[in-house]
Design a protein around this motif. Structure first.
Motif, PDB file in Angstrom:
ATOM      1  N   THR A 127      25.117  57.455 -23.675  1.00  0.00           N
ATOM      2  CA  THR A 127      24.138  56.376 -23.868  1.00  0.00           C
ATOM      3  C   THR A 127      22.722  56.822 -23.544  1.00  0.00           C
ATOM      4  OG1 THR A 127      25.820  54.698 -23.413  1.00  0.00           O
ATOM      5  CG2 THR A 127      23.528  54.010 -23.201  1.00  0.00           C
ATOM      6  N   ASN A 128      22.544  57.567 -22.471  1.00  0.00           N
ATOM      7  CA  ASN A 128      21.199  57.995 -22.084  1.00  0.00           C
ATOM      8  C   ASN A 128      20.939  59.471 -22.337  1.00  0.00           C
ATOM      9  OD1 ASN A 128      19.216  55.954 -20.841  1.00  0.00           O
ATOM     10  ND2 ASN A 128      21.247  55.275 -20.224  1.00  0.00           N
ATOM     11  N   ALA A 129      21.710  60.072 -23.233  1.00  0.00           N
ATOM     12  CA  ALA A 129      21.436  61.446 -23.639  1.00  0.00           C
ATOM     13  C   ALA A 129      20.136  61.468 -24.439  1.00  0.00           C
ATOM     14  CB  ALA A 129      22.597  61.982 -24.471  1.00  0.00           C
ATOM     15  N   GLU A 130      19.430  62.566 -24.385  1.00  0.00           N
ATOM     16  CA  GLU A 130      18.106  62.648 -24.999  1.00  0.00           C
ATOM     17  C   GLU A 130      18.080  62.261 -26.479  1.00  0.00           C
ATOM     18  OE1 GLU A 130      14.339  62.493 -25.475  1.00  0.00           O
ATOM     19  OE2 GLU A 130      15.275  62.657 -23.515  1.00  0.00           O
ATOM     20  N   PRO A 131      19.015  62.723 -27.322  1.00  0.00           N
ATOM     21  CA  PRO A 131      18.938  62.315 -28.734  1.00  0.00           C
ATOM     22  C   PRO A 131      19.090  60.800 -28.929  1.00  0.00           C
ATOM     23  CG  PRO A 131      20.455  64.172 -28.478  1.00  0.00           C
ATOM     24  CD  PRO A 131      20.094  63.698 -27.101  1.00  0.00           C
ATOM     25  N   VAL A 132      19.903  60.178 -28.094  1.00  0.00           N
ATOM     26  CA  VAL A 132      20.132  58.728 -28.206  1.00  0.00           C
ATOM     27  C   VAL A 132      18.903  57.973 -27.687  1.00  0.00           C
ATOM     28  CG1 VAL A 132      21.648  56.827 -27.524  1.00  0.00           C
ATOM     29  CG2 VAL A 132      22.621  59.088 -27.997  1.00  0.00           C
ATOM     30  N   ARG A 133      18.348  58.435 -26.586  1.00  0.00           N
ATOM     31  CA  ARG A 133      17.127  57.824 -26.053  1.00  0.00           C
ATOM     32  C   ARG A 133      15.994  57.936 -27.077  1.00  0.00           C
ATOM     33  NH1 ARG A 133      16.637  56.796 -20.768  1.00  0.00           N
ATOM     34  NH2 ARG A 133      14.475  57.487 -20.673  1.00  0.00           N
ATOM     35  N   ALA A 134      15.874  59.123 -27.672  1.00  0.00           N
ATOM     36  CA  ALA A 134      14.776  59.370 -28.610  1.00  0.00           C
ATOM     37  C   ALA A 134      14.850  58.462 -29.829  1.00  0.00           C
ATOM     38  CB  ALA A 134      14.781  60.842 -29.040  1.00  0.00           C
ATOM     39  N   VAL A 135      16.035  58.274 -30.395  1.00  0.00           N
ATOM     40  CA  VAL A 135      16.160  57.449 -31.598  1.00  0.00           C
ATOM     41  C   VAL A 135      15.826  55.981 -31.306  1.00  0.00           C
ATOM     42  CG1 VAL A 135      18.621  56.813 -31.543  1.00  0.00           C
ATOM     43  CG2 VAL A 135      17.518  57.258 -33.731  1.00  0.00           C
ATOM     44  N   HIS A 136      15.934  55.568 -30.042  1.00  0.00           N
ATOM     45  CA  HIS A 136      15.580  54.206 -29.639  1.00  0.00           C
ATOM     46  C   HIS A 136      14.141  54.096 -29.147  1.00  0.00           C
ATOM     47  CE1 HIS A 136      19.970  53.832 -29.526  1.00  0.00           C
ATOM     48  NE2 HIS A 136      19.786  52.537 -29.646  1.00  0.00           N
ATOM     49  N   VAL A 138      13.106  55.193 -26.212  1.00  0.00           N
ATOM     50  CA  VAL A 138      13.207  54.851 -24.791  1.00  0.00           C
ATOM     51  C   VAL A 138      12.298  55.787 -24.000  1.00  0.00           C
ATOM     52  CG1 VAL A 138      14.773  54.772 -22.802  1.00  0.00           C
ATOM     53  CG2 VAL A 138      15.523  53.916 -25.019  1.00  0.00           C
ATOM     54  N   GLY A 139      11.437  55.201 -23.172  1.00  0.00           N
ATOM     55  CA  GLY A 139      10.499  55.977 -22.372  1.00  0.00           C
ATOM     56  C   GLY A 139      11.125  56.560 -21.123  1.00  0.00           C
ATOM     57  N   ASP A 140      10.388  57.469 -20.490  1.00  0.00           N
ATOM     58  CA  ASP A 140      10.866  58.113 -19.262  1.00  0.00           C
ATOM     59  C   ASP A 140      11.120  57.110 -18.142  1.00  0.00           C
ATOM     60  OD1 ASP A 140      10.720  60.575 -20.498  1.00  0.00           O
ATOM     61  OD2 ASP A 140       8.757  61.074 -19.646  1.00  0.00           O
ATOM     62  N   ASP A 141      10.423  55.992 -18.172  1.00  0.00           N
ATOM     63  CA  ASP A 141      10.555  54.969 -17.131  1.00  0.00           C
ATOM     64  C   ASP A 141      11.533  53.866 -17.538  1.00  0.00           C
ATOM     65  OD1 ASP A 141       8.977  54.002 -19.170  1.00  0.00           O
ATOM     66  OD2 ASP A 141       7.561  52.976 -17.858  1.00  0.00           O
ATOM     67  N   GLU A 142      12.396  54.157 -18.520  1.00  0.00           N
ATOM     68  CA  GLU A 142      13.346  53.163 -19.013  1.00  0.00           C
ATOM     69  C   GLU A 142      14.769  53.707 -18.974  1.00  0.00           C
ATOM     70  OE1 GLU A 142      11.084  50.399 -22.188  1.00  0.00           O
ATOM     71  OE2 GLU A 142      11.449  52.453 -22.881  1.00  0.00           O
ATOM     72  N   LEU A 143      15.714  52.785 -19.020  1.00  0.00           N
ATOM     73  CA  LEU A 143      17.138  53.096 -19.011  1.00  0.00           C
ATOM     74  C   LEU A 143      17.793  52.349 -20.165  1.00  0.00           C
ATOM     75  CD1 LEU A 143      19.620  54.274 -17.402  1.00  0.00           C
ATOM     76  CD2 LEU A 143      19.708  52.053 -16.262  1.00  0.00           C
ATOM     77  N   LEU A 144      18.466  53.067 -21.049  1.00  0.00           N
ATOM     78  CA  LEU A 144      19.231  52.426 -22.127  1.00  0.00           C
ATOM     79  C   LEU A 144      20.571  52.008 -21.540  1.00  0.00           C
ATOM     80  CD1 LEU A 144      19.525  51.626 -25.102  1.00  0.00           C
ATOM     81  CD2 LEU A 144      20.297  53.965 -25.565  1.00  0.00           C
TER      82      LEU A 144
END
Length: 180
Positions: A127-136, A138-144
């Protein structure tokens, strides 16, 4: 609320943004210390779900045959990503902000369920892997925190759920007093 159940298999109909905004009226009042509003929601429909599948595969190091897609994000026509902010604040620790975001997501799942939609909150190790965070975005100060999978409910499932004899956990197990 006691009738709420996770619905793992939903149909192809889903609420539109207008209905979601209407349901959010009951969500924005979530308990929120200092009114930081440390959460946001993203809707994923159509090709957005394919992009999520590609990101999940990239995070897992999975390669698929040409034209083959990750089926997980296609389990529902609408996914709602839940994103928690982590705002530095002297009175509100990050864990409390994540709890507020989880509360908002759960309230939304209750509102969707009450409106007749099937909902299941899904997440996973990527869920919080970099490719998944990037497509959403999601900023460094956020949690998916995962996705609410939303769709219509098969009428036979709805009827069975309405009269379900599935036992509910004993509430007394969860209530105690402070030790002396």
């Amino acid at each position: 609320m006691a009738r709420r159940r996770s619905v793992s298999k939903v149909g192809s109909k889903a609420p539109d943004d207008r209905e979601l905004l209407s349901l959010l009226h009951s969500v924005v009042t979530v308990a929120d210390h200092e009114a930081l509003r440390p959460w946001r929601l993203l809707t994923l429909r159509g090709d957005d779900r394919l992009r999520l599948g590609e990101a999940l595969d990239a995070a897992a190091g999975t390669s698929r045959a040409d034209g083959e897609t990750n089926p997980k994000p296609l389990r529902a026509e609408l996914l709602i990503a839940v994103v928690a902010a982590q705002i530095d604040h002297p009175k509100v620790p990050h864990w409390e902000q994540v709890a507020t975001a989880a509360g908002a997501a759960h309230l939304l799942s209750l509102a969707l369920s009450e409106a007749g939609w099937g909902v299941m909150w899904r997440s996973g190790v990527h869920t919080n892997a970099e490719p998944v965070r990037a497509v959403h975005g999601v900023g460094d100060d956020e949690l998916l925190m995962g996705w609410l999978y939303v769709g219509d409910v098969d009428p036979s499932f709805a009827r069975r759920s309405a009269v379900s004899s599935r036992p509910v956990p004993d509430p007394a197990v969860f209530l105690g007093a402070m030790p002396r």
